[in-house]
Design a protein around this motif. Structure first.
Motif, PDB file in Angstrom:
ATOM      1  N   TYR A   1       0.835  -1.192   0.000  1.00  0.00           N
ATOM      2  CA  TYR A   1       0.000   0.000   0.000  1.00  0.00           C
ATOM      3  C   TYR A   1       0.881   1.259   0.000  1.00  0.00           C
ATOM      4  N   LYS A   2       0.278   2.364  -0.394  1.00  0.00           N
ATOM      5  CA  LYS A   2       0.990   3.644  -0.506  1.00  0.00           C
ATOM      6  C   LYS A   2       2.276   3.482  -1.312  1.00  0.00           C
ATOM      7  N   ARG A   3       2.290   2.535  -2.211  1.00  0.00           N
ATOM      8  CA  ARG A   3       3.359   2.222  -3.156  1.00  0.00           C
ATOM      9  C   ARG A   3       4.640   1.731  -2.485  1.00  0.00           C
ATOM     10  N   PHE A   4       5.078   2.365  -1.412  1.00  0.00           N
ATOM     11  CA  PHE A   4       6.374   2.036  -0.824  1.00  0.00           C
ATOM     12  C   PHE A   4       6.291   1.231   0.478  1.00  0.00           C
ATOM     13  N   LEU A   5       5.094   0.766   0.843  1.00  0.00           N
ATOM     14  CA  LEU A   5       4.943   0.052   2.105  1.00  0.00           C
ATOM     15  C   LEU A   5       4.316  -1.319   1.877  1.00  0.00           C
ATOM     16  N   ALA A   6       4.697  -2.276   2.727  1.00  0.00           N
ATOM     17  CA  ALA A   6       4.117  -3.613   2.658  1.00  0.00           C
ATOM     18  C   ALA A   6       4.008  -4.180   4.064  1.00  0.00           C
ATOM     19  N   ASP A   7       2.842  -4.774   4.365  1.00  0.00           N
ATOM     20  CA  ASP A   7       2.663  -5.490   5.626  1.00  0.00           C
ATOM     21  C   ASP A   7       2.992  -6.957   5.400  1.00  0.00           C
ATOM     22  N   VAL A   8       3.863  -7.496   6.251  1.00  0.00           N
ATOM     23  CA  VAL A   8       4.323  -8.876   6.093  1.00  0.00           C
ATOM     24  C   VAL A   8       4.182  -9.604   7.424  1.00  0.00           C
ATOM     25  N   LEU A   9       3.638 -10.810   7.372  1.00  0.00           N
ATOM     26  CA  LEU A   9       3.493 -11.657   8.550  1.00  0.00           C
ATOM     27  C   LEU A   9       4.688 -12.603   8.619  1.00  0.00           C
ATOM     28  N   LEU A  10       5.461 -12.529   9.708  1.00  0.00           N
ATOM     29  CA  LEU A  10       6.618 -13.401   9.903  1.00  0.00           C
ATOM     30  C   LEU A  10       6.187 -14.733  10.519  1.00  0.00           C
ATOM     31  N   PRO A  11       7.023 -15.769  10.391  1.00  0.00           N
ATOM     32  CA  PRO A  11       6.673 -17.077  10.964  1.00  0.00           C
ATOM     33  C   PRO A  11       6.409 -17.032  12.465  1.00  0.00           C
ATOM     34  N   SER A  12       7.024 -16.064  13.157  1.00  0.00           N
ATOM     35  CA  SER A  12       6.821 -15.941  14.603  1.00  0.00           C
ATOM     36  C   SER A  12       5.432 -15.424  14.955  1.00  0.00           C
ATOM     37  N   GLY A  13       4.695 -14.938  13.953  1.00  0.00           N
ATOM     38  CA  GLY A  13       3.398 -14.324  14.197  1.00  0.00           C
ATOM     39  C   GLY A  13       3.461 -12.804  14.248  1.00  0.00           C
ATOM     40  N   GLU A  14       4.674 -12.256  14.239  1.00  0.00           N
ATOM     41  CA  GLU A  14       4.839 -10.807  14.257  1.00  0.00           C
ATOM     42  C   GLU A  14       4.497 -10.216  12.890  1.00  0.00           C
ATOM     43  N   ARG A  15       3.805  -9.107  12.875  1.00  0.00           N
ATOM     44  CA  ARG A  15       3.531  -8.360  11.644  1.00  0.00           C
ATOM     45  C   ARG A  15       4.472  -7.179  11.574  1.00  0.00           C
ATOM     46  N   VAL A  16       5.164  -7.035  10.444  1.00  0.00           N
ATOM     47  CA  VAL A  16       6.108  -5.935  10.281  1.00  0.00           C
ATOM     48  C   VAL A  16       5.732  -5.124   9.050  1.00  0.00           C
ATOM     49  N   VAL A  17       6.134  -3.867   9.052  1.00  0.00           N
ATOM     50  CA  VAL A  17       5.975  -2.996   7.883  1.00  0.00           C
ATOM     51  C   VAL A  17       7.329  -2.928   7.195  1.00  0.00           C
ATOM     52  N   ALA A  18       7.365  -3.309   5.925  1.00  0.00           N
ATOM     53  CA  ALA A  18       8.607  -3.329   5.163  1.00  0.00           C
ATOM     54  C   ALA A  18       8.580  -2.255   4.087  1.00  0.00           C
ATOM     55  N   HIS A  19       9.752  -1.728   3.790  1.00  0.00           N
ATOM     56  CA  HIS A  19       9.894  -0.800   2.670  1.00  0.00           C
ATOM     57  C   HIS A  19       9.789  -1.586   1.368  1.00  0.00           C
ATOM     58  N   CYS A  20       8.988  -1.086   0.426  1.00  0.00           N
ATOM     59  CA  CYS A  20       8.847  -1.701  -0.891  1.00  0.00           C
ATOM     60  C   CYS A  20       9.643  -0.863  -1.900  1.00  0.00           C
ATOM     61  N   PRO A  21      10.833  -1.312  -2.308  1.00  0.00           N
ATOM     62  CA  PRO A  21      11.712  -0.505  -3.152  1.00  0.00           C
ATOM     63  C   PRO A  21      11.407  -0.672  -4.641  1.00  0.00           C
ATOM     64  N   ASN A  22      10.161  -0.408  -5.012  1.00  0.00           N
ATOM     65  CA  ASN A  22       9.738  -0.564  -6.399  1.00  0.00           C
ATOM     66  C   ASN A  22       8.621   0.441  -6.663  1.00  0.00           C
ATOM     67  N   THR A  23       8.806   1.282  -7.683  1.00  0.00           N
ATOM     68  CA  THR A  23       7.833   2.331  -7.966  1.00  0.00           C
ATOM     69  C   THR A  23       6.756   1.902  -8.952  1.00  0.00           C
ATOM     70  N   GLY A  24       6.873   0.708  -9.522  1.00  0.00           N
ATOM     71  CA  GLY A  24       5.946   0.266 -10.553  1.00  0.00           C
ATOM     72  C   GLY A  24       4.657  -0.304 -10.004  1.00  0.00           C
ATOM     73  N   ALA A  25       3.837  -0.810 -10.927  1.00  0.00           N
ATOM     74  CA  ALA A  25       2.569  -1.416 -10.536  1.00  0.00           C
ATOM     75  C   ALA A  25       2.772  -2.775  -9.872  1.00  0.00           C
ATOM     76  N   MET A  26       3.896  -3.452 -10.179  1.00  0.00           N
ATOM     77  CA  MET A  26       4.217  -4.763  -9.621  1.00  0.00           C
ATOM     78  C   MET A  26       3.129  -5.796  -9.899  1.00  0.00           C
ATOM     79  N   THR A  27       2.553  -5.723 -11.079  1.00  0.00           N
ATOM     80  CA  THR A  27       1.506  -6.659 -11.466  1.00  0.00           C
ATOM     81  C   THR A  27       2.000  -8.100 -11.378  1.00  0.00           C
ATOM     82  N   GLY A  28       1.255  -8.940 -10.650  1.00  0.00           N
ATOM     83  CA  GLY A  28       1.627 -10.334 -10.472  1.00  0.00           C
ATOM     84  C   GLY A  28       2.658 -10.580  -9.397  1.00  0.00           C
ATOM     85  N   CYS A  29       3.205  -9.510  -8.813  1.00  0.00           N
ATOM     86  CA  CYS A  29       4.269  -9.660  -7.815  1.00  0.00           C
ATOM     87  C   CYS A  29       3.867  -9.149  -6.432  1.00  0.00           C
ATOM     88  N   ALA A  30       2.626  -8.758  -6.269  1.00  0.00           N
ATOM     89  CA  ALA A  30       2.201  -8.207  -4.982  1.00  0.00           C
ATOM     90  C   ALA A  30       0.865  -8.789  -4.533  1.00  0.00           C
TER      91      ALA A  30
END
Length: 237
Positions: free
Chosen positions: A19-48
Motif C-alpha cells: 500500500y501507498k506504493r512504498f509500504l508492505a505489511d508482512v506476517l513473519l513465521p513468529s506471528g509478528e507483523r512488520v511494515v517493510a519498505h517496498c523498493p519498487n515504484t511500478g505497478a508490480m503486477t503479479g508480484c504483490a
C-alpha cells in the motif's frame, strides 16, 4: 565463473498487502507483523498478491524509518526480485565478468554518471581514446503468457525521457545501450509493453532503429544471491 551478488541473510514471510506504493505489511513465521519498505515504484503486477511468500532483508541502521526491506517474492510463474535498484549492480557484474561485452578493455567503468543536461546514466564505460558507452538499466518483473516479460508495468514518463536523453548524446564516439535486467524466473524474452505505454513502445522501436543497443540479461535468483546468467531475446516491433 559467473559472478553473483549475495544477499544478506533474508527473512521469509507472507505478504498481507502492499500500500501507498512504498509500504508492505508482512506476517513473519513468529506471528509478528512488520511494515517493510517496498523498493519498487511500478505497478508490480503479479508480484504483490496477498498471501504470497516473500523474503525481507533487515537493517540495524537507526536512521532508517523501516528496518525491513522487501527483496523477493514467489509468484505463480517463479521467483521475482522486486528490489529494482539492485539491477544496476547485477548488470555491472555481468559487464565486469564479460558476460556483456560493452566495456572490454575500457579505462573506467563508473556508476550514476552525469551526462547531457545534468541527467544521470546508470553505467558509463570510457576508453583512453575518447570513446564511451552509456548504459541505462531497467528491471523487468512483469511476466505474461509464454514467458514474455514486458516493460514498463505502468506508464513511465521517466523511462521515455531516458531513451530520448541517450539518443541525444549518441555520436561517432558515444555508443548507447539499454539493458533489461530480468528479475523474474518465468521470463524467457523481453518486449515493450505497448498496451500499457504505447508511447514508450514507439520510442523504443525508433531508438533501436537509430542505434540504441538493446539487451536482456537473464538473472538466476534465490534467497542467497542474484547471479547474471546469460542473455535473452529482446522483441522490437
Amino acid at each position: 565463473m559467473r559472478a553473483s551478488m549475495d544477499f544478506p541473510k533474508l527473512q521469509a514471510g507472507v505478504l498481507e498487502r502492499r500500500y501507498k506504493r512504498f509500504l508492505a505489511d508482512v506476517l513473519l513465521p513468529s506471528g509478528e507483523r512488520v511494515v517493510a519498505h517496498c523498493p519498487n515504484t511500478g505497478a508490480m503486477t503479479g508480484c504483490a498478491e496477498p498471501g504470497s511468500r516473500v523474503w525481507l532483508s533487515h537493517s540495524d541502521n537507526p536512521r532508517r524509518k523501516l528496518s525491513w526491506t522487501w527483496e523477493l517474492v514467489e509468484t505463480e510463474s517463479g521467483m521475482a526480485c522486486i528490489h529494482s535498484a539492485r539491477a544496476n549492480a547485477v548488470v555491472r557484474e555481468a559487464i565486469e565478468s564479460q558476460l556483456i561485452d560493452f566495456a572490454e578493455d575500457c579505462a573506467t567503468l563508473r556508476s550514476e554518471v552525469k551526462f547531457g543536461a545534468g541527467s544521470r546514466v546508470d553505467l558509463m564505460a570510457e576508453w583512453d581514446d575518447g570513446r564511451r558507452q552509456l548504459i541505462e538499466v531497467k528491471a523487468v518483473t512483469l511476466c505474461r503468457d509464454r514467458g514474455v516479460g514486458v516493460f514498463p508495468d505502468a506508464v513511465s514518463v521517466r523511462a521515455k525521457k531516458h531513451i530520448k536523453e541517450l539518443m541525444a548524446v549518441r555520436d561517432a564516439n558515444t555508443r548507447v545501450a539499454l539493458v533489461f535486467c530480468v528479475f523474474h524466473e518465468g521470463i524467457e524474452r523481453v518486449a515493450a509493453a505497448g498496451d500499457i505505454d504505447p508511447d514508450y513502445a514507439h520510442d523504443l522501436a525508433a531508438a533501436a532503429a537509430g542505434g540504441l543497443e538493446l539487451l536482456a540479461l537473464k538473472v538466476s535468483l534465490d534467497p542467497r544471491h542474484l547471479v547474471p546468467d546469460g542473455l535473452l531475446p529482446v522483441l522490437v516491433d
